[in-house]
Design an enzyme around this catalytic site. Structure first.
Site, PDB file in Angstrom:
ATOM      1  CG  HIS A 277      -1.029  -9.638   3.864  1.00  0.00           C
ATOM      2  ND1 HIS A 277      -1.129 -10.933   4.320  1.00  0.00           N
ATOM      3  CD2 HIS A 277      -0.550  -9.713   2.593  1.00  0.00           C
ATOM      4  CE1 HIS A 277      -0.728 -11.758   3.360  1.00  0.00           C
ATOM      5  NE2 HIS A 277      -0.373 -11.050   2.312  1.00  0.00           N
TER       6      HIS A 277
ATOM      7  CG  ASP B  98       0.273  -6.885  -3.358  1.00  0.00           C
ATOM      8  OD1 ASP B  98       0.948  -7.580  -4.133  1.00  0.00           O
ATOM      9  OD2 ASP B  98      -0.476  -7.370  -2.491  1.00  0.00           O
TER      10      ASP B  98
END
Length: 452
Positions: free
Chosen positions: A328, A386
């Site tokens: 991320h 995700d």
């Protein structure tokens, strides 16, 4: 040129945004540039690193260069705090894990908007206000007929959300707190209706009107999957999972779409136009489309025995393949939302009888390998939200084309909170980033007949 932090005997305050931020009395930032020393105040937030205020640089005829704004605070905010190194996400001080386990989406939306969890009376009023604005103007139905049936739902959402300002111009005075409140209520209330309508239109089914006796998540699932000819029974496990997905995506500090909403709002644009701009920014695959990309990657891998092949490809610098759903830009540790999403994913797969699906087996094995492989550990490529949300949404029966729409639906609560906070701060300015110009210097125009 040198930038240093030095002792400073003066204590400074800044209150041009309606709040007072204390500068650190023990520090100042000094920049030595062109044989001049320029001093800057250093501000302290309640959490996070100190911030150097460089707004006075423009008076010195220079400014900073920060592509992607990774080292620049664009605003002051009290809404969301992220510590990427420690894997912390707080909404108004409350950890995301606690909110997901103990709260519900509308309560979190209230928290984002007003800074505190609602009392029972406040909660009843807020939920009633939301329920009383779930319907959209009937003429909006005709808007959908102007789109092709195979139009991406996000394209539809950009259009219809922006069009709301044509129907609700009784609340467009952004300097009126009551108008800001009713606009926020309308956006949060109508987004599930518009999202479900975009899906129903794409598959040729009739629109389903909202049912105000249902919860926020129940109402959305009912509008998505029910049909007029039969009643839909909603599993409480799936409803709770949908609500958690909304909470997880409600706000995430100054990301690309939130910054877009704030930049649009800084011009004085109406809130519906600002949220439409946010939806457009979210549509990018590097932002809101990441969970769809992660699910497509798992499908591409297909079976557990093919995982080593794809792991090797991910390590090959000459191969364009990348593991989606890992790492991320902000979180350098485990994504705190991923922990919640992992548990929710298990619950949904068990409730829907998909726990033994090959897709989930691939996901679990891939996660295990990545967490143990030194290559991924060194690069801190941990599974992010995700990675699990795509699987969960798919298990709920939601097509991949709707993943980002649901993201936008949930993020609307954060967007309107950030927008309202900015508008309510005295002295806010129109956003105007600078640039490092590398083009031609001034030159004279050459008539076409004389050009080589």
């Amino acid at each position: 040129m040198a930038l240093t932090l030095q002792a400073n005997s003066l204590k400074m305050t800044r209150s041009n945004f309606g709040v007072t931020i204390m500068s650190d009395a023990a520090k100042k930032a000094s920049l030595n540039f062109n044989d001049k020393n320029i001093d800057f105040p250093v501000y302290q937030g309640t959490l996070g690193p100190d911030v150097i205020d460089v707004t006075s640089l423009q008076k010195q005829g220079t400014f900073t260069f920060d592509p992607g704004f990774m080292s620049t605070a664009s605003c002051e905010s009290k809404i969301t705090y992220i510590d990427g190194e420690k894997g912390i996400l707080l909404h108004r001080g409350y950890p995301i894990e606690q909110l997901c386990e103990q709260s519900n989406f509308l309560e979190v939306a209230y928290l984002l908007l007003y800074g505190e969890l609602p009392s029972k009376t406040e909660s009843v009023r807020f939920v009633d206000d939301i329920n009383n604005h779930t319907m959209v103007h009937e003429q909006l139905r005709s808007f959908f007929n102007g789109f092709r049936r195979d139009a991406h739902p996000m394209a539809v959402m950009v259009g219809v959300v922006g069009a709301l300002s044509a129907f609700y111009h009784d609340s467009l005075d952004i300097n009126n707190p009551e108008h800001r409140y009713i606009s926020a209520i309308r956006l949060i209330a109508k987004m599930p209706t518009l999202a479900a309508m975009s899906y129903k239109y794409s598959i040729g089914q009739p629109f389903v009107y909202p049912q105000n006796h249902l919860s926020y998540a129940e109402n959305f699932l009912n509008m998505m999957f029910s049909v007029p000819c039969e009643k839909l029974a909603l599993d409480p496990v799936l409803v709770r999972a949908m609500d958690r997905i909304f909470i997880i995506h409600a706000d995430h500090e100054q990301n690309a779409s939130t910054s877009t909403v704030r930049i649009a709002g800084s011009t004085g644009a109406n809130p519906f136009a600002c949220i439409s701009a946010g939806i457009a920014a979210l549509w990018g695959p590097a932002h809101g489309g990441a969970n769809e990309a992660a699910l497509n990657m798992l499908k591409e891998i297909g079976t557990v025995d093919r995982i080593p092949e794809f792991i090797q490809r991910a390590k090959d610098p000459n191969d364009s393949f990348r593991l989606m759903g890992f790492g991320h830009r902000v979180y350098k540790n485990f994504d705190p939302r991923a922990k919640v999403m992992q548990k929710t994913c298990h619950e949904v797969l068990e409730a829907t009888g998909q726990g033994d699906s090959m897709l989930f087996k691939v996901a679990k094995e891939l996660e295990k390998i990545a967490l143990q492989d030194e290559y991924f550990i060194q690069r801190k490529l941990y599974p992010n939200v995700d990675f699990y949300s795509g699987i969960t949404l798919s298990a709920l029966g939601i097509p991949t084309s709707m993943f980002t729409v649901i993201f936008a639906l949930a993020r609307t609560a954060g967007w309107v909170s950030q927008w309202s906070e900015m508008i309510g701060q005295p002295g806010h300015k129109i956003a105007r980033p600078r640039q490092l110009y590398t083009g031609y210097t001034q030159r004279d125009f050459v008539p076409v007949d004389l050009r080589k």
